[in-house]
Design a protein around this motif. Structure first.
Motif, PDB file in Angstrom:
ATOM      1  N   ASP A 169       0.808  -1.226   0.000  1.00  0.00           N
ATOM      2  CA  ASP A 169       0.000   0.000   0.000  1.00  0.00           C
ATOM      3  C   ASP A 169       0.840   1.275   0.000  1.00  0.00           C
ATOM      4  N   PHE A 170       2.041   1.212   0.549  1.00  0.00           N
ATOM      5  CA  PHE A 170       2.838   2.411   0.801  1.00  0.00           C
ATOM      6  C   PHE A 170       3.517   2.886  -0.482  1.00  0.00           C
ATOM      7  N   ASP A 171       3.456   4.180  -0.739  1.00  0.00           N
ATOM      8  CA  ASP A 171       4.040   4.719  -1.965  1.00  0.00           C
ATOM      9  C   ASP A 171       5.259   5.590  -1.685  1.00  0.00           C
ATOM     10  N   LEU A 174      10.427   2.894   1.994  1.00  0.00           N
ATOM     11  CA  LEU A 174      10.217   1.989   3.122  1.00  0.00           C
ATOM     12  C   LEU A 174      11.386   1.021   3.269  1.00  0.00           C
ATOM     13  N   GLU A 175      11.908   0.937   4.505  1.00  0.00           N
ATOM     14  CA  GLU A 175      12.921  -0.056   4.833  1.00  0.00           C
ATOM     15  C   GLU A 175      12.478  -0.815   6.082  1.00  0.00           C
ATOM     16  N   ILE A 176      12.770  -2.117   6.106  1.00  0.00           N
ATOM     17  CA  ILE A 176      12.415  -2.956   7.255  1.00  0.00           C
ATOM     18  C   ILE A 176      13.647  -3.739   7.675  1.00  0.00           C
ATOM     19  N   LEU A 177      14.033  -3.587   8.938  1.00  0.00           N
ATOM     20  CA  LEU A 177      15.119  -4.375   9.514  1.00  0.00           C
ATOM     21  C   LEU A 177      14.493  -5.415  10.420  1.00  0.00           C
ATOM     22  N   GLN A 178      14.640  -6.691  10.061  1.00  0.00           N
ATOM     23  CA  GLN A 178      14.032  -7.802  10.787  1.00  0.00           C
ATOM     24  C   GLN A 178      15.095  -8.447  11.690  1.00  0.00           C
ATOM     25  N   LEU A 179      14.836  -8.482  12.998  1.00  0.00           N
ATOM     26  CA  LEU A 179      15.824  -8.953  13.968  1.00  0.00           C
ATOM     27  C   LEU A 179      15.327 -10.199  14.708  1.00  0.00           C
ATOM     28  N   GLY A 180      16.145 -11.257  14.724  1.00  0.00           N
ATOM     29  CA  GLY A 180      15.825 -12.462  15.478  1.00  0.00           C
ATOM     30  C   GLY A 180      15.065 -13.508  14.697  1.00  0.00           C
ATOM     31  N   ILE A 181      15.081 -13.406  13.387  1.00  0.00           N
ATOM     32  CA  ILE A 181      14.285 -14.272  12.518  1.00  0.00           C
ATOM     33  C   ILE A 181      14.840 -15.700  12.495  1.00  0.00           C
ATOM     34  N   HIS A 182      13.930 -16.671  12.486  1.00  0.00           N
ATOM     35  CA  HIS A 182      14.301 -18.086  12.379  1.00  0.00           C
ATOM     36  C   HIS A 182      13.767 -18.663  11.072  1.00  0.00           C
ATOM     37  N   ASP A 183      14.610 -19.361  10.338  1.00  0.00           N
ATOM     38  CA  ASP A 183      14.148 -20.016   9.115  1.00  0.00           C
ATOM     39  C   ASP A 183      13.059 -21.045   9.411  1.00  0.00           C
ATOM     40  N   PHE A 184      13.187 -21.745  10.545  1.00  0.00           N
ATOM     41  CA  PHE A 184      12.202 -22.792  10.855  1.00  0.00           C
ATOM     42  C   PHE A 184      10.824 -22.227  11.173  1.00  0.00           C
ATOM     43  N   ALA A 185      10.750 -20.924  11.404  1.00  0.00           N
ATOM     44  CA  ALA A 185       9.477 -20.295  11.747  1.00  0.00           C
ATOM     45  C   ALA A 185       8.834 -19.590  10.554  1.00  0.00           C
ATOM     46  N   LEU A 188       9.081 -20.445   3.007  1.00  0.00           N
ATOM     47  CA  LEU A 188      10.054 -19.920   2.053  1.00  0.00           C
ATOM     48  C   LEU A 188       9.519 -18.689   1.330  1.00  0.00           C
ATOM     49  N   SER A 189       8.217 -18.676   1.063  1.00  0.00           N
ATOM     50  CA  SER A 189       7.618 -17.545   0.342  1.00  0.00           C
ATOM     51  C   SER A 189       7.634 -16.250   1.151  1.00  0.00           C
ATOM     52  N   ASN A 190       7.800 -16.350   2.493  1.00  0.00           N
ATOM     53  CA  ASN A 190       7.878 -15.139   3.311  1.00  0.00           C
ATOM     54  C   ASN A 190       9.057 -14.262   2.912  1.00  0.00           C
ATOM     55  N   TYR A 191      10.082 -14.890   2.331  1.00  0.00           N
ATOM     56  CA  TYR A 191      11.301 -14.178   1.960  1.00  0.00           C
ATOM     57  C   TYR A 191      11.182 -13.517   0.583  1.00  0.00           C
ATOM     58  N   ASN A 192      10.049 -13.690  -0.078  1.00  0.00           N
ATOM     59  CA  ASN A 192       9.852 -13.048  -1.378  1.00  0.00           C
ATOM     60  C   ASN A 192      10.013 -11.539  -1.257  1.00  0.00           C
ATOM     61  N   GLU A 193      10.554 -10.943  -2.276  1.00  0.00           N
ATOM     62  CA  GLU A 193      10.804  -9.502  -2.281  1.00  0.00           C
ATOM     63  C   GLU A 193       9.514  -8.727  -2.035  1.00  0.00           C
ATOM     64  N   LEU A 194       9.642  -7.651  -1.278  1.00  0.00           N
ATOM     65  CA  LEU A 194       8.499  -6.796  -0.993  1.00  0.00           C
ATOM     66  C   LEU A 194       8.389  -5.712  -2.051  1.00  0.00           C
ATOM     67  N   LYS A 195       7.170  -5.333  -2.354  1.00  0.00           N
ATOM     68  CA  LYS A 195       6.929  -4.272  -3.323  1.00  0.00           C
ATOM     69  C   LYS A 195       7.456  -2.944  -2.785  1.00  0.00           C
ATOM     70  N   SER A 196       8.342  -2.301  -3.517  1.00  0.00           N
ATOM     71  CA  SER A 196       8.849  -0.956  -3.200  1.00  0.00           C
ATOM     72  C   SER A 196       9.381  -0.852  -1.778  1.00  0.00           C
ATOM     73  N   ALA A 197      10.013  -1.895  -1.267  1.00  0.00           N
ATOM     74  CA  ALA A 197      10.565  -1.857   0.088  1.00  0.00           C
ATOM     75  C   ALA A 197      11.848  -2.663   0.152  1.00  0.00           C
ATOM     76  N   LYS A 198      12.771  -2.181   0.941  1.00  0.00           N
ATOM     77  CA  LYS A 198      14.016  -2.908   1.179  1.00  0.00           C
ATOM     78  C   LYS A 198      13.898  -3.614   2.526  1.00  0.00           C
ATOM     79  N   MET A 199      14.120  -4.924   2.537  1.00  0.00           N
ATOM     80  CA  MET A 199      14.046  -5.689   3.781  1.00  0.00           C
ATOM     81  C   MET A 199      15.387  -6.351   4.070  1.00  0.00           C
TER      82      MET A 199
END
Length: 308
Positions: A169-171, A174-185, A188-199
């Protein structure tokens, strides 16, 4: 034998004079508030995500625990109920109503230098919060402390979709810093690139390695966030980021989570920023699954209290 309790009730009640006071929000007094607690008490998003019911009770449990703490000054606190339990059964309508209520009832122009504490049930509540914040800024940086990315690609939104939903929605910038992430949680599709955002994603192992075994969290944040003054910075904590030994009262208990002292260091870094307004959200605490000592609410209250 009957215990001698004469006058004890009255004596104990007098101790309340030094307890933390949290008033009900009044728009005409808005400029006097330095801390505003925004309560979103609905776990519909958690249920839609297959999680356990009960997080709707989290915001009030945290507030009630905070009120038991003594304070040696008046941090000028107020609370604002954005969403109460059972007030809307339509999820999309609930989100739209929350955005509208934030926009009309809270005027950021009258709340300069305020710390906004958003106490939500599910993490879905961060979406209306971000939509409101984005009305006053087109450059947003989100620091999310979490085991999950909450960027699911599901068509129907819930507590696991808010950051992808907002990015769609955001135009602005936008940047998102994700801290403490676990692959097991995470799917795989969660890691897909976000529209107009750097993660940027940092796992537990990466945080440990790059912060000298969690001893230099500020240095880690300075490395990845080099120009925070260019953004409106938002701090979001999903309580399932915290290790199970300290936080068992969540829908998805984390057997390999962050220590609360590490989380507190992240909070300390954030509240040291020059940004006048602070936007901090705490989500997913479920008091139904807390123990009899009320440990989870006490842990979270101890995280909030030093920064009031």
């Amino acid at each position: 034998m009957k215990e001698d309790m004469k006058g004890i009730t009255e004596q104990l009640s007098r101790r309340g004079a030094s307890k933390l006071k949290i008033k009900e929000y009044m728009s005409e007094e808005a400029q006097s508030y330095k801390n505003l607690f925004i309560l979103s008490e609905s776990d519909l998003g958690v249920i839609r995500n297959g999680g356990r019911r009960g997080s709707a009770y989290g915001p009030s449990a945290i507030i009630n625990t905070l009120k038991k703490m003594s304070t040696h000054r008046d941090p000028m606190c107020a609370q604002f109920s954005l969403r109460t339990m059972g007030s809307c059964s339509d999820f999309s309508q609930q989100q739209e109503q929350d955005i509208q209520k934030l926009s009309t009832d809270l005027k950021t122009a009258n709340l300069e230098q305020t710390k906004f504490w958003h106490l939500g049930a599910g993490h879905d509540h961060v979406y209306p919060y971000l939509k409101w914040i984005s009305q006053s800024s087109k450059k947003i940086l989100i620091i999310n402390i979490d085991a999950h990315l909450d960027t699911r690609v599901d068509e129907l939104p819930h507590s696991g979709t808010p950051f992808r939903q907002f990015a769609n929605d955001f135009d602005g910038d936008l940047e998102i810093l994700q801290l403490g992430i676990h692959d097991f949680a995470n799917e795989l599709s969660n890691y897909n690139e976000l529209k107009s955002a750097k993660m940027t994603i940092l796992s537990m192992a990466q945080i440990k390695n790059e912060s000298a075994n969690f001893s230099n969290i500020s240095g880690l944040l300075d490395k990845y966030i080099q120009s925070p003054e260019e953004y409106k910075v938002v701090l979001s904590l999903d309580c399932d980021a915290i290790c199970a030994e300290q936080m068992e009262a969540v829908s998805a208990v984390n057997h390999h989570g962050l220590d609360i002292d590490t989380v507190r260091e992240i909070f300390s870094w954030y509240f040291s920023l020059a940004q006048k307004e602070k936007y901090c959200g705490i989500y997913e605490y479920n008091p139904i699954y807390d123990n009899l000592s009320n440990k989870g609410a006490r842990v979270l209250s101890s995280l909030i209290q030093p920064f009031l």
